[in-house]
Design an enzyme around this catalytic site. Sequence first.
Site, mmCIF file in Angstrom:
data_model
loop_
_atom_site.group_PDB
_atom_site.id
_atom_site.type_symbol
_atom_site.label_atom_id
_atom_site.label_comp_id
_atom_site.label_asym_id
_atom_site.label_seq_id
_atom_site.Cartn_x
_atom_site.Cartn_y
_atom_site.Cartn_z
ATOM 1 N N CYS A 162 91.092 57.024 57.453
ATOM 2 C CA CYS A 162 89.671 56.691 57.295
ATOM 3 C C CYS A 162 89.168 57.281 55.970
ATOM 4 O O CYS A 162 89.909 57.944 55.243
ATOM 5 C CB CYS A 162 88.881 57.262 58.471
ATOM 6 S SG CYS A 162 88.795 59.081 58.449
ATOM 7 N N GLU A 164 95.018 63.752 59.952
ATOM 8 C CA GLU A 164 95.396 64.128 58.591
ATOM 9 C C GLU A 164 94.789 65.480 58.206
ATOM 10 O O GLU A 164 95.436 66.281 57.525
ATOM 11 C CB GLU A 164 94.951 63.041 57.610
ATOM 12 C CG GLU A 164 95.598 61.697 57.860
ATOM 13 C CD GLU A 164 94.871 60.812 58.886
ATOM 14 O OE1 GLU A 164 95.217 59.621 58.981
ATOM 15 O OE2 GLU A 164 93.961 61.307 59.595
ATOM 16 N N CYS A 201 89.553 61.203 55.702
ATOM 17 C CA CYS A 201 90.917 61.643 55.402
ATOM 18 C C CYS A 201 91.384 61.155 54.031
ATOM 19 O O CYS A 201 92.089 61.869 53.324
ATOM 20 C CB CYS A 201 91.848 61.191 56.517
ATOM 21 S SG CYS A 201 91.355 61.926 58.100
#
Length: 144
Positions: free
Chosen positions: A77, A52, A80
């Site tokens: 996560c 990302e 990101c």
Amino acid sequence: MDKFMEAAMAEARAGLSEGGIPIGSVLVRGTEIVGRGHNQRVQAGDPVLHAEIDCLRNAGRIGTYRDTVLYSTLMPCYLCAGAVVQFGIPHVIAGESRNFPGARAFLEEHGVRVVDLDLPECVTLMREFITVHPRLWNEDIGEL
């Protein structure tokens, strides 16, 4: 699978073919992909170059993100998800979260609409990678 998730999957496969972790992402505005990327932690030796983040870097300065959708083959996560919240991306579409639950609750607590497609192709790609490369995966998610 729609064309945007297919593009994210192509990015994931590109990362895998480069010896990296198979996670891909695309940033979409309307009907156009404005950024794409894949996890390059291994290839670049960069601990924060997640899919990302790579996607957002490749999109460049696009002004506002409030009319975009971020697609990722895996639930983002916290790193990101923080970028999503920071830039005001209102919608995230994840290919799966079975292999890694990510930061869905964090995103939703910050007003981001999250859709988990639970796509078998995404699940299988990650599951096979984790089985073959458990140490690299655990490094990626900070569990070494």
